[in-house]
Design an enzyme around this catalytic site. Structure first.
Site, PDB file in Angstrom:
ATOM      1  N   LEU A 119     -11.241  -1.059  17.273  1.00 48.62           N
ATOM      2  CA  LEU A 119     -10.514  -1.655  16.148  1.00 48.62           C
ATOM      3  C   LEU A 119     -11.392  -1.833  14.910  1.00 48.62           C
ATOM      4  CD1 LEU A 119      -7.803  -3.047  15.297  1.00 48.62           C
ATOM      5  CD2 LEU A 119      -8.910  -5.205  15.942  1.00 48.62           C
ATOM      6  N   GLU A 148      -6.883  -2.671  -2.957  1.00 50.84           N
ATOM      7  CA  GLU A 148      -6.153  -1.890  -1.947  1.00 50.84           C
ATOM      8  C   GLU A 148      -5.227  -0.850  -2.566  1.00 50.84           C
ATOM      9  OE1 GLU A 148      -4.800  -3.649   1.715  1.00 50.84           O
ATOM     10  OE2 GLU A 148      -5.518  -5.606   1.078  1.00 50.84           O
ATOM     11  N   ASN A 184       0.839  -1.211   0.000  1.00 52.73           N
ATOM     12  CA  ASN A 184       0.000   0.000   0.000  1.00 52.73           C
ATOM     13  C   ASN A 184       0.870   1.256   0.000  1.00 52.73           C
ATOM     14  OD1 ASN A 184      -2.971  -0.560   0.115  1.00 52.73           O
ATOM     15  ND2 ASN A 184      -2.296  -1.936   1.744  1.00 52.73           N
ATOM     16  N   ILE A 233      -2.360  -2.169  17.714  1.00 57.82           N
ATOM     17  CA  ILE A 233      -3.570  -1.428  18.079  1.00 57.82           C
ATOM     18  C   ILE A 233      -3.135  -0.190  18.854  1.00 57.82           C
ATOM     19  CG2 ILE A 233      -5.677  -1.499  19.449  1.00 57.82           C
ATOM     20  CD1 ILE A 233      -5.786  -4.520  18.849  1.00 57.82           C
ATOM     21  N   HIS A 281      -8.319  -1.782   5.659  1.00 55.16           N
ATOM     22  CA  HIS A 281      -8.606  -3.099   6.242  1.00 55.16           C
ATOM     23  C   HIS A 281      -9.077  -4.025   5.121  1.00 55.16           C
ATOM     24  CE1 HIS A 281      -9.615  -5.996   9.297  1.00 55.16           C
ATOM     25  NE2 HIS A 281     -10.757  -6.189   8.697  1.00 55.16           N
ATOM     26  N   ASN A 324      -6.980   4.138   8.009  1.00 51.13           N
ATOM     27  CA  ASN A 324      -6.490   2.761   7.968  1.00 51.13           C
ATOM     28  C   ASN A 324      -7.100   2.072   6.756  1.00 51.13           C
ATOM     29  OD1 ASN A 324      -5.238   0.329   8.924  1.00 51.13           O
ATOM     30  ND2 ASN A 324      -7.226  -0.348   9.705  1.00 51.13           N
TER      31      ASN A 324
HETATM   32  C1  GRF Z   1      -2.938  -5.319   3.676  1.00 52.48           C
HETATM   33  O1  GRF Z   1      -3.771  -6.342   3.205  1.00 52.48           O
HETATM   34  C2  GRF Z   1      -3.673  -4.427   4.636  1.00 52.48           C
HETATM   35  O2  GRF Z   1      -5.002  -4.215   4.279  1.00 52.48           O
HETATM   36  C3  GRF Z   1      -3.588  -5.269   5.883  1.00 52.48           C
HETATM   37  O3  GRF Z   1      -2.276  -5.773   5.880  1.00 52.48           O
HETATM   38  C4  GRF Z   1      -1.821  -5.877   4.535  1.00 52.48           C
HETATM   39  C5  GRF Z   1      -0.570  -5.070   4.450  1.00 52.48           C
HETATM   40  O4  GRF Z   1       0.064  -5.172   3.222  1.00 52.48           O
HETATM   41  N1  GRF Z   1      -3.948  -4.539   7.057  1.00 52.48           N
HETATM   42  P1  GRF Z   1       1.220  -4.189   2.804  1.00 52.48           P
HETATM   43  O5  GRF Z   1       2.178  -4.042   3.974  1.00 52.48           O
HETATM   44  O6  GRF Z   1       0.620  -2.855   2.398  1.00 52.48           O
HETATM   45  O7  GRF Z   1       1.906  -4.886   1.658  1.00 52.48           O
END
Ligand code: GRF
Length: 219
Positions: free
Chosen positions: A148, A179, A18, A96, A113, A111
């Protein structure tokens, strides 16, 4: 008021895909933000390498170095203040955060998710979607609140679950097809001064949005 350039910090624990999408968008000139810092709670987070390659200052604040969550949060808060951040993006950040820190960044902490919230807060989201026989999985960008994965949802995208999908294949598809697009999109709205949290509700372009926006069909 449109801020000149968004000062964005990213918190990570792992591979940073991400984060990479954000780095690429800033580099391409499609996200008017400055990535002012990447902070990891683990020294082995691969995302740190991505950040260094992009010339972004990195810090490691290991949660294991602190006896109490409050002390870790305080260190994180101090680091974020020093960076004078406008927005903090949690991107695969696996700690958290306590209410005092979250509330201090209310409306400025996001965030991502990997589920169609409110379904499946917490861990193992794709396996839970498979076990439930769901037709779809996806991801949600939301404001962070002290509970959370329960803060107001901003933008969601989904993918179809295919026969033979595993948690790993689904996670990969949600990452690449959802994502890596929706987080940057939401950050663009922040950078362009279009998005805000008001009285616990998401407002985009001066309109309150009762339900999460859908990506790519937004309006
Ligand atoms: C992603 O799927 C995010 O949504 C989740 O953990 C993963 C992290 O991936 N919380 P990255 O570190 O961005 O590759």
């Amino acid at each position: 008021m449109k801020p000149s350039r968004l000062r964005l910090a990213v918190l990570i624990s792992g591979s940073g895909r991400n984060l990479q999408a954000m780095i690429d968008a800033v580099g391409a000139g499609t996200l008017a933000a400055d990535l002012v810092g990447v902070i990891a709670n683990r020294a082995d987070a691969y995302g740190l390498e991505r950040a260094k390659r992009a010339g972004i200052p990195v810090q490691v604040i290991p949660h294991t170095a602190f006896a109490a969550r409050e002390a870790f949060d305080a260190a994180l808060g101090t680091a974020l203040d020093a960076l004078a951040v406008d927005v903090v993006a949690l991107a695969g950040f696996m700690r958290i955060l306590g209410a005092p820190l979250v509330e201090r960044f209310q409306g400025r902490m996001l965030n991502i998710h990997p589920s169609l919230l409110p379904l499946y807060p917490g861990l193992h989201t794709h396996q839970r979607a498979l076990d439930a026989g769901d037709a779809q999985s996806g991801a949600t960008v939301h404001y962070v609140t002290p509970t959370l994965d329960a803060g107001p949802a901003i933008l969601q995208g989904s993918v179809a679950i295919h026969p033979g999908d595993t948690a790993a294949s689904l996670a990969e598809r949600v990452m690449s097809e959802v994502e890596q697009h929706i987080y940057v999109e939401v950050l663009r709205w922040c950078a362009d001064g279009r998005l805000r949290l008001h009285n616990g509700n998401v407002w985009l372009d001066g309109r309150e949005r009762g339900a999460p926006l859908r990506w790519p069909a937004l309006h």
